[in-house]
Design an enzyme around this catalytic site. Structure first.
Site, PDB file in Angstrom:
ATOM      1  CG  ASP A 116     -22.802   1.430   3.312  1.00 42.68           C
ATOM      2  OD1 ASP A 116     -21.254   0.809   4.764  1.00 42.68           O
ATOM      3  OD2 ASP A 116     -22.709   0.795   2.311  1.00 42.68           O
ATOM      4  NE  ARG A 162      -7.300  -0.849   3.052  1.00 39.70           N
ATOM      5  CZ  ARG A 162      -7.085  -2.313   1.607  1.00 39.70           C
ATOM      6  NH1 ARG A 162      -6.981  -1.788   0.614  1.00 39.70           N
ATOM      7  NH2 ARG A 162      -7.070  -3.367   2.022  1.00 39.70           N
ATOM      8  CG  HIS A 193      -2.113  -1.038   1.061  1.00 40.53           C
ATOM      9  ND1 HIS A 193      -3.513  -1.359   1.702  1.00 40.53           N
ATOM     10  CD2 HIS A 193      -2.042  -2.355   0.433  1.00 40.53           C
ATOM     11  CE1 HIS A 193      -3.790  -2.360   1.490  1.00 40.53           C
ATOM     12  NE2 HIS A 193      -3.750  -3.109   1.125  1.00 40.53           N
ATOM     13  N   PRO A 214     -10.770  -2.333   1.147  1.00 41.68           N
ATOM     14  CG  PRO A 214     -11.955  -2.626   2.927  1.00 41.68           C
ATOM     15  CD  PRO A 214     -11.749  -2.080   1.979  1.00 41.68           C
TER      16      PRO A 214
END
Ligand code: CA
Ligand code: CA
Ligand code: CA
Length: 464
Positions: A293, A248, A164, A268
């Protein structure tokens, strides 16, 4: 379901799931564009072309992540000119090496600012230990020799790791550099015991001592000399390079014609995001993936496990009871900004073990504002690595919201890393990784890439 994040590579069920996913995975229920394009392989065999952008000289400027080259490619015949081969780049995995590039807007305009900015990973440890860091450095383009020369440091010692990595650079209309930093894969896969620092912010002392270790999961805004802009947002009482946080793995960053900044980042196992970036805002990660949500994602903080994390086996679907878990709705922040769009939000009962990840793994993005293709002005184009397609998101008139569902284009068995547009908007160029996994035309996972290390051209062919 209690917890539904899913690591897509871990299990033999994926082949079966691929067959079943067509009906259930929201990624496979997209609209497909009706416009006609002619495809051409402009270049192939590049070393993982990462950034591709149209330069003021009418060439495509490309960074080759694993070949450490800046290569200019003639968009007519694919002829290549290497402008620079960097030394001192560190690369051993799929997230490091030479990453982003931003061209100064006055490049080749005779104003003495023929500058090209590059972001790359280096090893800060002089001994055998590898300590990845990221550096932004400026070069000057010499048109006579068609070479990048006279390197000059902008900012270095930025945190970097083996997953990442973010790394996209953009030159803002405000004359500042914007740089995306990933969350270093913390709290995930091999790095599951590392605390995720996407919400961490520096202290005054960190800034004074040039400790940039909180610059993970952030978008940074830099002066061209690497200093902190005086009008950067004050976040939690401190002004630093941080422009936004809670990201992220942002690999797409592009400015629109009115100065709005768009970003894409990997989710993810669902909820890749396209965001509108605004100073000082919090984009939610790791508390929220996509919209708040409670669908398909719960923040399980492995580093805070009551049982030592290292004694646990990472499991995205069923973390052990010792790992604290928090629903998205349990977190709130006054500066939280939800995304413009997700790829893809899943139904509440989505079965990741059966239907696999619902992400596209977004690479670069671009903003389409040309009149050439009817109804495309204005749209965000998003490169999908895991899906082998580009998605178009139509923007509202003020370009601040997305209208309608994404439309898919240019499906091949490739990992699209980045996008460039010809100025007239008739040609779309896509860079493609030279290895890795994507989806084939039947929707099955494949590592047999059709055009490894390529730049593909798609030219619009209007209906007669
Ligand atoms: Ca680009
Ligand atoms: Ca978010
Ligand atoms: Ca969510």
């Amino acid at each position: 379901m209690r917890f539904t994040r899913r690591f897509a590579l871990s299990c033999g069920l994926v082949v079966l799931a691929g067959v079943l996913a067509g009906a259930q995975n929201p990624r496979d229920r997209h609209n497909t564009g009706h416009e006609a394009f002619a495809m051409r392989v402009l270049a192939a065999g590049l070393g993982n072309p990462w950034e591709v952008t149209w330069g003021p000289d009418g060439f495509l400027w490309v960074t080759e992540r694993t070949a450490f080259k800046v290569t200019r490619i003639d968009p007519m015949d694919g002829t290549r000119h290497v402008a620079l081969t960097l030394s001192g780049v560190y690369q051993s995995v799929d997230q490091d090496g030479l990453l982003g590039m931003a061209l100064h807007p006055d490049l080749l305009r005779g104003r003495g600012t023929d500058f090209v900015y590059l972001a790359y990973v280096y090893d800060a440890d002089p001994g055998p230990t590898v300590t990845r860091r990221l550096r932004v450095r400026r070069w000057t383009y010499d048109a006579a020799s068609q070479a990048l020369k006279a390197p000059s440091d902008v900012l270095d010692n930025l945190p970097a790791h083996d997953d990442h990595g973010g790394g996209r650079l953009a030159f803002g209309p405000d004359g500042r550099l914007y740089l995306s930093r990933g969350d270093q894969g913390s709290n995930f896969l091999a790095n599951y015991c590392n605390p995720n620092r996407a919400q961490d912010l520096p202290t005054e002392n960190d800034v004074r001592t040039r400790d940039w270790s909180t610059y993970q999961g952030k978008i940074l805004r830099l002066e061209l000399d690497g200093s902190i802009p005086a009008d950067n947002p004050v976040i939690n009482g401190v002004r630093s390079h941080i422009y936004t946080y809670g990201h992220r793995n942002p690999q797409g960053l592009v400015f629109g014609p009115t100065g709005l900044l768009y970003e894409s980042e990997h989710g993810p196992s669902s909820d890749d995001e396209v965001n509108l970036i605004a100073a000082g805002k919090n984009y939610g990660w790791p508390y929220v993936a996509g919209f708040k949500d409670d669908r398909g994602y719960v923040y399980a903080n492995w580093s805070a496990s009551a049982t030592p994390c290292r004694s646990l086996i990472f499991d995205t679907i069923n973390p052990p009871a010792s790992v604290p878990q928090q629903k998205e709705s349990a977190w709130s922040h006054p500066d939280f900004v939800p995304p413009l769009a997700t790829f893809f939000t899943v139904p509440p009962d989505f079965d990741f073990a059966r239907f696999r990840t619902a992400t596209i793994a977004p690479g670069g993005i671009d903003l389409y504002t040309a009149p050439a293709i009817p109804d495309w002005n204005s749209s965000v184009l998003v490169a999908g690595m895991r899906s082998g397609a580009v998605y178009r998101l139509k923007l509202s008139a003020d370009r601040r919201t997305v209208s309608g569902d994404p439309v898919e284009y240019f499906k091949t068995t490739n990992r699209y890393r980045d996008i460039a547009l010809s100025p007239d908007g008739r040609r779309i160029f896509l860079s493609a990784d030279d290895h890795g996994s994507t989806q084939d035309d039947a929707g099955n996972r494949s590592t047999n890439l059709a055009n490894p290390g390529a730049i593909l051209e798609f030219s619009y062919t209007p209906a007669k």
